[in-house]
Write a protein that holds these residues in place. Structure first.
Motif, PDB file in Angstrom:
ATOM      1  N   GLY A   1       0.765  -1.242   0.000  1.00  0.00           N
ATOM      2  CA  GLY A   1       0.000   0.000   0.000  1.00  0.00           C
ATOM      3  C   GLY A   1       0.795   1.290   0.000  1.00  0.00           C
ATOM      4  N   ILE A   2       2.070   1.228  -0.280  1.00  0.00           N
ATOM      5  CA  ILE A   2       2.864   2.451  -0.354  1.00  0.00           C
ATOM      6  C   ILE A   2       2.542   3.136  -1.683  1.00  0.00           C
ATOM      7  CG2 ILE A   2       5.201   3.395  -0.520  1.00  0.00           C
ATOM      8  CD1 ILE A   2       6.115   1.223   1.411  1.00  0.00           C
TER       9      ILE A   2
ATOM     10  N   ILE B   1      15.434   9.058   9.328  1.00  0.00           N
ATOM     11  CA  ILE B   1      14.380   8.902  10.332  1.00  0.00           C
ATOM     12  C   ILE B   1      13.039   8.692   9.635  1.00  0.00           C
ATOM     13  CG2 ILE B   1      13.034  10.140  12.088  1.00  0.00           C
ATOM     14  CD1 ILE B   1      15.736  11.337  13.068  1.00  0.00           C
ATOM     15  N   VAL B   2      12.789   9.442   8.578  1.00  0.00           N
ATOM     16  CA  VAL B   2      11.538   9.289   7.819  1.00  0.00           C
ATOM     17  C   VAL B   2      11.437   7.878   7.246  1.00  0.00           C
ATOM     18  CG1 VAL B   2      10.245  10.066   5.780  1.00  0.00           C
ATOM     19  CG2 VAL B   2      11.301  11.748   7.315  1.00  0.00           C
TER      20      VAL B   2
ATOM     21  N   ALA C   1       9.004   2.499   7.500  1.00  0.00           N
ATOM     22  CA  ALA C   1       9.231   1.059   7.702  1.00  0.00           C
ATOM     23  C   ALA C   1       8.436   0.540   8.897  1.00  0.00           C
ATOM     24  CB  ALA C   1      10.720   0.779   7.885  1.00  0.00           C
ATOM     25  N   ILE C   2       8.431   1.298   9.974  1.00  0.00           N
ATOM     26  CA  ILE C   2       7.688   0.873  11.157  1.00  0.00           C
ATOM     27  C   ILE C   2       6.202   0.803  10.858  1.00  0.00           C
ATOM     28  CG2 ILE C   2       6.936   1.617  13.464  1.00  0.00           C
ATOM     29  CD1 ILE C   2       9.842   2.601  13.911  1.00  0.00           C
ATOM     30  N   VAL C   3       5.659   1.856  10.266  1.00  0.00           N
ATOM     31  CA  VAL C   3       4.219   1.935  10.036  1.00  0.00           C
ATOM     32  C   VAL C   3       3.747   0.900   9.012  1.00  0.00           C
ATOM     33  CG1 VAL C   3       2.393   3.431   9.119  1.00  0.00           C
ATOM     34  CG2 VAL C   3       4.054   4.344  10.737  1.00  0.00           C
ATOM     35  N   THR C   4       4.512   0.700   7.944  1.00  0.00           N
ATOM     36  CA  THR C   4       4.051  -0.174   6.861  1.00  0.00           C
ATOM     37  C   THR C   4       4.414  -1.640   7.040  1.00  0.00           C
ATOM     38  OG1 THR C   4       6.030   0.287   5.534  1.00  0.00           O
ATOM     39  CG2 THR C   4       4.091   1.679   5.142  1.00  0.00           C
ATOM     40  N   VAL C   5       5.494  -1.935   7.750  1.00  0.00           N
ATOM     41  CA  VAL C   5       5.978  -3.321   7.814  1.00  0.00           C
ATOM     42  C   VAL C   5       6.011  -3.875   9.239  1.00  0.00           C
ATOM     43  CG1 VAL C   5       7.930  -4.855   7.302  1.00  0.00           C
ATOM     44  CG2 VAL C   5       7.381  -2.982   5.735  1.00  0.00           C
ATOM     45  N   HIS C   6       6.599  -3.156  10.156  1.00  0.00           N
ATOM     46  CA  HIS C   6       6.968  -3.730  11.443  1.00  0.00           C
ATOM     47  C   HIS C   6       5.939  -3.601  12.561  1.00  0.00           C
ATOM     48  CE1 HIS C   6      11.005  -4.485   9.933  1.00  0.00           C
ATOM     49  NE2 HIS C   6      10.995  -3.260   9.438  1.00  0.00           N
TER      50      HIS C   6
ATOM     51  N   PHE D   1       9.119  -3.765  15.413  1.00  0.00           N
ATOM     52  CA  PHE D   1       9.685  -2.435  15.168  1.00  0.00           C
ATOM     53  C   PHE D   1      10.881  -2.099  16.053  1.00  0.00           C
ATOM     54  CE2 PHE D   1       6.230  -1.845  18.217  1.00  0.00           C
ATOM     55  CZ  PHE D   1       6.764  -0.980  19.156  1.00  0.00           C
ATOM     56  N   GLU D   2      11.406  -3.067  16.769  1.00  0.00           N
ATOM     57  CA  GLU D   2      12.503  -2.818  17.704  1.00  0.00           C
ATOM     58  C   GLU D   2      13.727  -2.190  17.026  1.00  0.00           C
ATOM     59  OE1 GLU D   2      15.051  -5.284  21.093  1.00  0.00           O
ATOM     60  OE2 GLU D   2      13.729  -6.386  19.744  1.00  0.00           O
ATOM     61  N   ILE D   3      14.248  -2.812  15.992  1.00  0.00           N
ATOM     62  CA  ILE D   3      15.473  -2.322  15.339  1.00  0.00           C
ATOM     63  C   ILE D   3      15.253  -0.968  14.671  1.00  0.00           C
ATOM     64  CG2 ILE D   3      17.273  -2.808  13.620  1.00  0.00           C
ATOM     65  CD1 ILE D   3      17.380  -4.597  16.167  1.00  0.00           C
ATOM     66  N   PRO D   4      14.192  -0.802  13.872  1.00  0.00           N
ATOM     67  CA  PRO D   4      13.987   0.543  13.304  1.00  0.00           C
ATOM     68  C   PRO D   4      13.821   1.623  14.373  1.00  0.00           C
ATOM     69  CG  PRO D   4      12.524  -1.040  12.243  1.00  0.00           C
ATOM     70  CD  PRO D   4      13.220  -1.758  13.353  1.00  0.00           C
ATOM     71  N   LEU D   5      13.210   1.279  15.502  1.00  0.00           N
ATOM     72  CA  LEU D   5      13.075   2.244  16.590  1.00  0.00           C
ATOM     73  C   LEU D   5      14.449   2.613  17.148  1.00  0.00           C
ATOM     74  CD1 LEU D   5      11.294   3.879  18.548  1.00  0.00           C
ATOM     75  CD2 LEU D   5      11.271   1.851  20.025  1.00  0.00           C
TER      76      LEU D   5
END
Length: 146
Positions: free
Chosen positions: A55-56, A91-92, A97-102, A114-118
């Motif tokens: 959905g991107i 950061i964006v 990545a967090i919102v769409t995948v993790h 989302f641990e690593i992207p955070l």
């Protein structure tokens, strides 16, 4: 009173490690972005297709933008060049990545959460706020304080 003086001296001495810690943070982040960037560039059309499937919007454009941002980030973070500036688009990328995948996988990295992207976002924010440190081209070129 003695404890306060001891702690003050300890803090002063710990300050000598600021630039080396910022260098290590930059290098760890650069290494962390390297493989995802190379994976995207190795088959950008597959990445664009995958982006569309989750959905991107404008999947081809966003695949190129993400891959370019990550690869540029690798180089600039490793060199300590334009560090504060490159931290923002990275950061964006992590937010997307967090919102769409993790996010739907929870927190744990073991579950693709989302641990690593955070963690990357927090480190990038620290670099944005504190700069790259003494061991950087930013310091050499722009005389940025360490």
């Amino acid at each position: 009173m003695a404890f306060k003086q001891l702690y003050t001296e300890f803090s002063r001495l710990a300050g000598y490690f600021k630039s080396i810690s910022l260098l290590l943070m930059r290098l760890v982040l650069a290494y962390g972005f390297y493989e995802p960037a190379m994976m995207k560039w190795s088959d950008i059309s597959a990445v664009a297709e995958w982006f569309g499937s989750i959905g991107i919007p404008f999947p081809a454009l966003n695949a190129y933008m993400a891959a370019t941002t990550e690869l540029t980030g690798v180089v600039l973070l490793a060199l300590g060049l334009l560090t504060r500036l490159i931290s923002i688009p990275l950061i964006v990328v992590m937010v997307v990545a967090i919102v769409t995948v993790h996010l739907s996988n929870g927190f744990s990295a073991g579950n693709n959460g989302f641990e690593i992207p955070l963690y990357y976002m927090v480190m990038l924010f620290a670099l944005f706020a504190h700069g790259p440190g003494r061991f950087s081209l930013d310091r050499l070129i722009f005389k940025e304080e360490a």
